[in-house]
Design an enzyme around this catalytic site. Structure first.
Site, PDB file in Angstrom:
ATOM      1  CE  LYS A  13      -2.238  -1.014   3.857  1.00 23.61           C
ATOM      2  NZ  LYS A  13      -1.655  -2.306   4.243  1.00 23.61           N
ATOM      3  NE  ARG A  88      -4.346  -1.573  10.349  1.00 25.48           N
ATOM      4  CZ  ARG A  88      -3.294  -1.001   9.777  1.00 25.48           C
ATOM      5  NH1 ARG A  88      -3.367   0.233   9.351  1.00 25.48           N
ATOM      6  NH2 ARG A  88      -2.176  -1.679   9.623  1.00 25.48           N
ATOM      7  NE  ARG A 127       7.344  -3.615   5.966  1.00 24.17           N
ATOM      8  CZ  ARG A 127       6.052  -3.318   5.879  1.00 24.17           C
ATOM      9  NH1 ARG A 127       5.458  -3.220   4.716  1.00 24.17           N
ATOM     10  NH2 ARG A 127       5.356  -3.109   6.983  1.00 24.17           N
ATOM     11  NE  ARG A 161       6.032  -0.702  10.093  1.00 22.33           N
ATOM     12  CZ  ARG A 161       4.813  -0.749   9.564  1.00 22.33           C
ATOM     13  NH1 ARG A 161       4.598  -0.235   8.361  1.00 22.33           N
ATOM     14  NH2 ARG A 161       3.818  -1.293  10.229  1.00 22.33           N
ATOM     15  NE  ARG A 172       1.990  -5.061  11.324  1.00 21.02           N
ATOM     16  CZ  ARG A 172       3.101  -4.841  10.604  1.00 21.02           C
ATOM     17  NH1 ARG A 172       4.253  -5.375  10.984  1.00 21.02           N
ATOM     18  NH2 ARG A 172       3.057  -4.100   9.547  1.00 21.02           N
TER      19      ARG A 172
END
Ligand code: AMP
Length: 216
Positions: A13, A88, A127, A161, A172
């Site tokens: 996203k 969400r 990432r 992160r 998550r």
């Protein structure tokens, strides 16, 4: 044009939102980025957000709706915005509808990024971003040309992160399945939902989104 990018963590996203920002001049509104800024500032909100984010859970709906509403009121959003990470939950989607109606705004399109869940864990845990310019990289899929040096700015520091570890990612994803996925039929019924193949290459996904937005 006001749009939502919807999809599980790691669907791409943020990457696609940045593309749309560059191409169409919309503003990216990422609630995750706003919360990370609050954490970095050390505010009371940031302290609360850190606990919730590190656990892979969701922040309270009312707080998130207020945060987005205040942000949309800023003059830079007048030319249109991309919601990334919001709504969400169904109450957030309903709150967004009410808020937009009050502001005399409308939602033009909701783009669902469909992805294979197992690939997500690998995407997310590998990432990282350049600490200086924020460019995105991946340990396996997108390494810089020269190891440890950012292709864009030459910076050598990286940021990962805190919630991009396997255990938190699984929580998550659970939160996405239980609380966010039910939003899809909500927008499907309104006739503004379009799906793209989030497993395709970044360029291909960007093309699919462009086509979907042109039809909106
Ligand atoms: P993201 O950067 O979108 O993956 O968001 C990171 C974390 O911030 C999430 O796992 C949640 O803990 C929190 N968060 C971000 N957006 C929302 C939202 N709209 N509602 C509740 N929590 C959120």
């Amino acid at each position: 044009m006001n749009i939502i990018l919807l999809g599980p963590p790691g669907a791409g996203k943020g990457t696609q939102a940045q593309r749309i920002v560059r191409k169409q001049g919309l503003i990216q509104l990422s609630t995750g980025d706003m919360l990370r800024a609050a954490v970095a500032s050390g505010s009371d909100l940031g302290k609360e957000a850190k606990k919730v984010m590190d656990a892979g859970q969701l922040m309270p709906d009312a707080l998130m709706i207020r945060m987005i509403s205040e942000r949309i009121d800023q003059p830079d959003c007048r030319g249109g915005f991309i919601l990334d990470g919001f709504p969400r939950t169904i109450p957030q989607a309903e709150g967004l509808d009410r808020m937009l109606a009050e502001k005399g705004l409308r939602l033009d399109s909701v783009i669902e990024m469909k992805v294979d869940e197992e690939a997500l864990v690998q995407r997310i845990t590998g990432r990282y971003t350049c600490a200086k310019c924020g460019a995105g990289y991946h340990d396996s899929f997108q390494r810089p040309q020269s190891d440890g040096v950012c292709d864009h700015c030459g910076g050598s520091g990286i940021t990962r992160r805190a919630d991009d570890n396997e255990e938190t990612v699984r929580t998550r994803l659970e939160a996405y399945r239980a609380q966010t996925e039910p939003i899809l039929p909500y927008y499907g019924e309104k006739g503004i939902l379009r799906s793209v193949d989030g497993m395709a290459s970044i360029d291909e996904v960007a093309d699919q989104i462009e086509t979907a937005l042109a039809a909106a």
